[in-house]
Design a protein around this motif. Structure first.
Motif, short mmCIF file in Angstrom:
data_model
loop_
_atom_site.label_atom_id
_atom_site.label_comp_id
_atom_site.label_asym_id
_atom_site.label_seq_id
_atom_site.Cartn_x
_atom_site.Cartn_y
_atom_site.Cartn_z
N PRO A 1 14.19 21.45 -0.64
CA PRO A 1 12.73 21.46 -0.66
C PRO A 1 12.13 20.05 -0.58
O PRO A 1 11.09 19.85 0.06
N MET A 2 12.80 19.08 -1.20
CA MET A 2 12.30 17.71 -1.12
C MET A 2 12.41 17.17 0.30
O MET A 2 11.53 16.44 0.76
N LEU A 3 13.48 17.53 0.99
CA LEU A 3 13.61 17.13 2.39
C LEU A 3 12.52 17.79 3.24
O LEU A 3 11.90 17.15 4.10
N ARG A 4 12.32 19.07 3.00
CA ARG A 4 11.35 19.82 3.80
C ARG A 4 9.95 19.22 3.71
O ARG A 4 9.23 19.13 4.70
N PHE A 5 9.55 18.85 2.49
CA PHE A 5 8.21 18.30 2.30
C PHE A 5 8.18 16.77 2.39
O PHE A 5 7.18 16.14 2.09
N ARG A 6 9.32 16.21 2.80
CA ARG A 6 9.47 14.75 3.01
C ARG A 6 9.19 13.95 1.75
O ARG A 6 8.76 12.80 1.81
N LEU A 7 9.46 14.60 0.59
CA LEU A 7 9.44 13.86 -0.66
C LEU A 7 10.70 13.02 -0.79
O LEU A 7 10.73 12.03 -1.52
N ALA A 8 11.75 13.46 -0.10
CA ALA A 8 12.97 12.68 0.04
C ALA A 8 13.21 12.47 1.53
O ALA A 8 13.12 13.40 2.32
N ARG A 9 13.52 11.23 1.91
CA ARG A 9 13.75 10.91 3.32
C ARG A 9 15.00 10.04 3.44
O ARG A 9 14.92 8.88 3.84
N PRO A 10 16.15 10.59 3.10
CA PRO A 10 17.39 9.80 3.20
C PRO A 10 17.77 9.55 4.65
O PRO A 10 17.51 10.38 5.53
N ASP A 11 18.39 8.43 4.88
CA ASP A 11 18.92 8.15 6.22
C ASP A 11 20.24 8.89 6.45
O ASP A 11 20.57 9.22 7.58
N THR A 12 20.97 9.14 5.36
CA THR A 12 22.29 9.74 5.47
C THR A 12 22.49 10.77 4.38
O THR A 12 22.16 10.52 3.21
N VAL A 13 23.02 11.92 4.76
CA VAL A 13 23.35 12.98 3.80
C VAL A 13 24.84 13.30 3.91
O VAL A 13 25.36 13.49 5.02
N ILE A 14 25.51 13.34 2.76
CA ILE A 14 26.92 13.73 2.70
C ILE A 14 26.98 15.14 2.13
O ILE A 14 26.70 15.36 0.94
#
Length: 295
Positions: free
Chosen positions: A38-51
Motif C-alpha cells: 500500500p505504501m508503494l501504491r500511494f508513493r509513500l514509499a519510493r525505493p529504488d530497489t526491492v528484494i
C-alpha cells in the motif's frame, strides 16, 4: 495511483539475499508486503530497489525444534492460526492470530515481517515480549540473535543493521504449568489495536507463579514490557486481587497518546482491564483454578 518504478530482485537463498543487501544502495525487503505494497501504491514509499524474499523456500516453516517454537521469515499469520501445535500449546499466539486485520492480510502477511516493521500497534511484538522471545538476523558477518526487548528502538525502527535480514522469530517451548493469552481492543475488524496485552504465566508445583511475562500493544512508542507488573506476580498465588494489582502496574507502565479513538486515560484503563483478562486466561490455561476477571 501506481507505484513508482523500482529495480526488483528475487533471491532464492538467504545467502543471495544478504549479498544483495550488502551490495545494493538502500534496498527494501518484500516478504508479505501487507504494509509495503500500500505504501508503494500511494508513493509513500519510493525505493529504488526491492528484494523480494518470497522465493526463499528455506524460510517457510513454523514448528517446534530444539526447545523452541521457531517461526521462519515467510510463515504467514494464517499459518499460526491454522497450525495444531499453536492451538494446543501456545494460547497467546492462538488468541492473537485471528485478531490480526482480515483473512486476506493474514494469508499474505508474515509474523517476522511484522516484527521488522516495528509498528507499536503490531500484535506479535507484545506476544514475543511476554514469551521472552528473540529474533535471528543474518548479515555479511554471519548470524546473530537479538532478544525482542532489544529489537524495537522507535516506531518503525529496529536495531537491525542495514545489511541484515531477519530470518526467524522464536520463543521457548512451554513448560509444565505454563499458560498464555492475548487480549486486544479494536474498533472493528481489520483495525489495529487501540490497546492490547499479552500475558504468560508459569506455575510451580505449589501453584505459585514462578515466572511471568506481560507485553503491551499500542500504548507506547514501541511494544513494551510491563516489568513491574511481572515482578509483582512472581512468587504469588494467582487471584483476582493479585491480577487487579498487576493490571494497575501495567497501566502505570504504559504511555499512550490521546487520539480520535480515545484519550490517554481511557487507554490506560483498558491496559488495566486487558491485563487482568489476559492473566486470568493464562492462569486457567496453566492449570490454576478459574478466577473472576473483569468482563
Amino acid at each position: 495511483m501506481k507505484a513508482a518504478s523500482f529495480e526488483h530482485h528475487e533471491p532464492t537463498t538467504v545467502e543471495e539475499a544478504v549479498s544483495l543487501l550488502e551490495s545494493l544502495d538502500e534496498p527494501t525487503i518484500l516478504a508479505g508486503g501487507q504494509s509495503l505494497v500500500p505504501m508503494l501504491r500511494f508513493r509513500l514509499a519510493r525505493p529504488d530497489t526491492v528484494i523480494d524474499i518470497n522465493g526463499i523456500d528455506s524460510l517457510e516453516y513454523l514448528h517446534e525444534e530444539d526447545g523452541y517454537l521457531r517461526i521462519g521469515a515467510l510463515a504467514r499469520h494464517a499459518d499460526v492460526e491454522d497450525t495444531d501445535v499453536i492451538a494446543d500449546r501456545y494460547g497467546s499466539f492462538a488468541d492473537a492470530a485471528p485478531l490480526i486485520a482480515d483473512p486476506q492480510i493474514r494469508n499474505q502477511g508474515t509474523v517476522v515481517g511484522s516484527m521488522a516493521q516495528a509498528d507499536p500497534k503490531g500484535d506479535w511484538g507484545s506476544v514475543l515480549i511476554a514469551h521472552d522471545g528473540e529474533v535471528t538476523a543474518r548479515g555479511p558477518d554471519g548470524e546473530r540473535t537479538i532478544p525482542v526487548d532489544e529489537l524495537f528502538l522507535l516506531p518503525y525502527d529496529t536495531s537491525l543493521m542495514d545489511d541484515e535480514l531477519l530470518t526467524e522469530a522464536r520463543v521457548p517451548a512451554p513448560v509444565e504449568g505454563e499458560g498464555s493469552a492475548y487480549h486486544k481492543l479494536k474498533r472493528k475488524t481489520g483495525d489495529y489495536a487501540m490497546a492490547g496485552v499479552a500475558a504468560r504465566l508459569v506455575l510451580d508445583d505449589d501453584g505459585r507463579i514462578e515466572d511471568a511475562g506481560i507485553g503491551m500493544t499500542a500504548v507506547d512508542i514501541t511494544n513494551a514490557r510491563a516489568a513491574d507488573a511481572e515482578a509483582h506476580l512472581e512468587g504469588e498465588r494467582p487471584s483476582a486481587d493479585l491480577f487487579e494489582e498487576a493490571g494497575e502496574l501495567a497501566a502505570e507502565a504504559s504511555n499512550p497518546e490521546s487520539d480520535e479513538h480515545g484519550d490517554a486515560g481511557y487507554k490506560e484503563r483498558m491496559v488495566d482491564v486487558l491485563t487482568q483478562r489476559a492473566l486470568g486466561d493464562a492462569a486457567e490455561r496453566a492449570g490454576a483454578v478459574k478466577r473472576r476477571v473483569p468482563q
